[in-house]
Design a protein around this motif. Structure first.
Motif, PDB file in Angstrom:
ATOM      1  N   SER A  72       0.839  -1.198   0.000  1.00  0.00           N
ATOM      2  CA  SER A  72       0.000   0.000   0.000  1.00  0.00           C
ATOM      3  C   SER A  72       0.874   1.249   0.000  1.00  0.00           C
ATOM      4  O   SER A  72       2.055   1.212   0.355  1.00  0.00           O
ATOM      5  CB  SER A  72      -0.891   0.011   1.243  1.00  0.00           C
ATOM      6  OG  SER A  72      -0.090   0.242   2.391  1.00  0.00           O
ATOM      7  N   ARG A 114       2.164   5.039  -6.930  1.00  0.00           N
ATOM      8  CA  ARG A 114       1.115   5.775  -7.649  1.00  0.00           C
ATOM      9  C   ARG A 114      -0.101   5.969  -6.741  1.00  0.00           C
ATOM     10  O   ARG A 114      -0.830   6.953  -6.839  1.00  0.00           O
ATOM     11  CB  ARG A 114       0.746   5.002  -8.918  1.00  0.00           C
ATOM     12  CG  ARG A 114      -0.031   5.726  -9.966  1.00  0.00           C
ATOM     13  CD  ARG A 114       0.762   6.821 -10.664  1.00  0.00           C
ATOM     14  NE  ARG A 114       0.425   8.136 -10.171  1.00  0.00           N
ATOM     15  CZ  ARG A 114       1.005   9.275 -10.600  1.00  0.00           C
ATOM     16  NH1 ARG A 114       1.972   9.253 -11.486  1.00  0.00           N
ATOM     17  NH2 ARG A 114       0.644  10.421 -10.100  1.00  0.00           N
ATOM     18  N   GLY A 115      -0.302   5.002  -5.827  1.00  0.00           N
ATOM     19  CA  GLY A 115      -1.438   5.065  -4.901  1.00  0.00           C
ATOM     20  C   GLY A 115      -1.362   6.246  -3.942  1.00  0.00           C
ATOM     21  O   GLY A 115      -2.364   6.589  -3.301  1.00  0.00           O
ATOM     22  N   ASP A 117      -1.352   9.081  -4.782  1.00  0.00           N
ATOM     23  CA  ASP A 117      -2.326  10.005  -5.391  1.00  0.00           C
ATOM     24  C   ASP A 117      -3.586  10.138  -4.537  1.00  0.00           C
ATOM     25  O   ASP A 117      -4.191  11.198  -4.451  1.00  0.00           O
ATOM     26  CB  ASP A 117      -2.806   9.413  -6.739  1.00  0.00           C
ATOM     27  CG  ASP A 117      -2.057   9.986  -7.923  1.00  0.00           C
ATOM     28  OD1 ASP A 117      -1.546  11.110  -7.800  1.00  0.00           O
ATOM     29  OD2 ASP A 117      -2.007   9.311  -8.955  1.00  0.00           O
ATOM     30  N   ARG A 118      -3.990   8.998  -3.933  1.00  0.00           N
ATOM     31  CA  ARG A 118      -5.269   8.959  -3.215  1.00  0.00           C
ATOM     32  C   ARG A 118      -5.075   9.071  -1.702  1.00  0.00           C
ATOM     33  O   ARG A 118      -6.034   8.979  -0.956  1.00  0.00           O
ATOM     34  CB  ARG A 118      -5.996   7.647  -3.547  1.00  0.00           C
ATOM     35  CG  ARG A 118      -6.340   7.497  -5.015  1.00  0.00           C
ATOM     36  CD  ARG A 118      -7.091   6.201  -5.289  1.00  0.00           C
ATOM     37  NE  ARG A 118      -6.293   5.023  -4.970  1.00  0.00           N
ATOM     38  CZ  ARG A 118      -5.383   4.493  -5.794  1.00  0.00           C
ATOM     39  NH1 ARG A 118      -5.158   5.044  -6.976  1.00  0.00           N
ATOM     40  NH2 ARG A 118      -4.691   3.435  -5.452  1.00  0.00           N
ATOM     41  N   GLY A 119      -3.815   9.271  -1.284  1.00  0.00           N
ATOM     42  CA  GLY A 119      -3.531   9.313   0.146  1.00  0.00           C
ATOM     43  C   GLY A 119      -3.970  10.614   0.789  1.00  0.00           C
ATOM     44  O   GLY A 119      -4.200  11.614   0.114  1.00  0.00           O
ATOM     45  N   ALA A 120      -4.056  10.575   2.121  1.00  0.00           N
ATOM     46  CA  ALA A 120      -4.465  11.764   2.869  1.00  0.00           C
ATOM     47  C   ALA A 120      -3.339  12.788   2.899  1.00  0.00           C
ATOM     48  O   ALA A 120      -3.565  13.987   3.004  1.00  0.00           O
ATOM     49  CB  ALA A 120      -4.837  11.355   4.291  1.00  0.00           C
ATOM     50  N   PRO A 122      -0.487  14.825   1.156  1.00  0.00           N
ATOM     51  CA  PRO A 122       0.012  15.170  -0.176  1.00  0.00           C
ATOM     52  C   PRO A 122       1.544  15.136  -0.207  1.00  0.00           C
ATOM     53  O   PRO A 122       2.199  15.869   0.530  1.00  0.00           O
ATOM     54  CB  PRO A 122      -0.507  16.605  -0.392  1.00  0.00           C
ATOM     55  CG  PRO A 122      -0.760  17.137   0.959  1.00  0.00           C
ATOM     56  CD  PRO A 122      -0.943  15.987   1.907  1.00  0.00           C
TER      57      PRO A 122
END
Ligand SMILES: Nc1ncnc2c1ncn2[C@@H]1O[C@H](COP(=O)(O)OP(=O)(O)OP(=O)(O)O)[C@@H](O)[C@H]1O
Ligand SMILES: [Mg+2]
Length: 265
Positions: A72, A114-115, A117-120, A122
């Protein structure tokens, strides 16, 4: 969120130095991912934030080892350490044997990065991809990048090797949708005496295709480079390398955040 990968075609033009420089000067929070398949240098070169030694067991090795069970974005961030100067680094592998053993772990790593991108949180990722040849194990990581930067010295043989690598990457990095990451070069040269050589090198390299960008120049500056080789420097911001690096890194940041959709190959 953007991924910017630095690589070389042959020789040691200064990929690790340039990646460390970019991570240190990046305008937003960034993580340096030391993903050179030949093994990393940062743990040996740069002290930890507290002046001690970086933990070599924390970083890419546990990530690639556990990748077979899925990886992850959060796990990538868990493996970061702070180095002197404040940058966050995922320390690289100990050897090329470890990199070969990782097999498909490299692809899982590309998906996990790449994930982010969706993390809390930045965070941009600066990748030291090391030397890239025809059998690179980490092409998926390069393919997942927003920006792929070939570092090259302005010397004839180096430029010719870089040109062939750039051509090959123009095919190898094409994504299933037919688009390429933004792909280009940074030329390292004696800019005071040989600036024309640097421009000519960039001209040769951008002639490979309309998709090949000239991202800029860095000066040959041994004193500045030593800052990223563990040397203590009283005013690193005054070195020619760091001063030129500010302009270059701002341009790379803009390019990385402007073209996530990639380019037609
Ligand atoms: N802009 C520069 N000016 C002067 N010396 C530099 C510059 N960039 C790097 N160097 C020096 O060149 C040598 C190689 O640099 P570096 O380790 O960054 O290269 P590399 O491309 O990552 O090499 P490798 O393929 O071995 O990982 C080091 O001694 C470094 O200090
Ligand atoms: Mg290196």
């Amino acid at each position: 969120m953007a991924i910017v990968s630095f690589l070389s075609a042959k020789g040691s033009p200064g990929v690790t130095t340039t990646a460390l420089l970019a991570a240190a000067l990046w305008p937003r929070p960034a993580v340096l991912l030391e993903a050179d398949p030949a093994g990393g240098d940062v743990a040996a070169r740069v002290p930890a934030l507290d002046g001690g030694v970086l933990d070599p067991d924390r970083g890419l090795l546990p990530l690639l080892t556990s990748a077979r069970r899925g990886l992850s974005a959060a796990q990538v961030l868990e493996q970061t350490q702070h180095v002197a100067g404040g940058s966050r680094v995922v320390v690289g592998l100990g050897s090329s044997e470890q990199s070969l053993a990782a097999g498909a772990g490299w692809s899982a790593l590309a998906v996990a990065v790449r994930g982010l991108d969706r993390g809390a949180e930045p965070v941009d990722v600066v990748v030291d991809a090391g030397r890239v040849g025809a059998h690179a194990v980490h092409l998926d990581l390069l393919r997942a990048s927003d920006l792929v930067v070939l570092v090259v010295r302005a010397e004839v043989a180096a430029v010719l090797h870089a040109r062939e690598r750039l051509r090959a990457l123009g095919g190898a990095l094409r994504r299933p949708d037919g688009l390429l990451p933004r792909l280009g070069t940074v030329v390292v040269a004696d800019l005071r005496r040989r600036a024309r050589d640097a421009d000519e090198a960039a001209d040769v390299l951008t002639a490979v295709g309309a998709w090949a960008d000239d991202f800029g120049r860095l000066p040959l500056d041994p004193a500045g480079a030593r800052v990223f080789d563990g040397a203590l420097a009283s005013r690193p911001e005054r070195t020619a390398l760091v001063r030129a690096g500010r302009t270059l890194v701002t341009d790379l940041f803009t390019a990385a955040h402007g073209g996530t959709a990639g380019r037609a190959a």
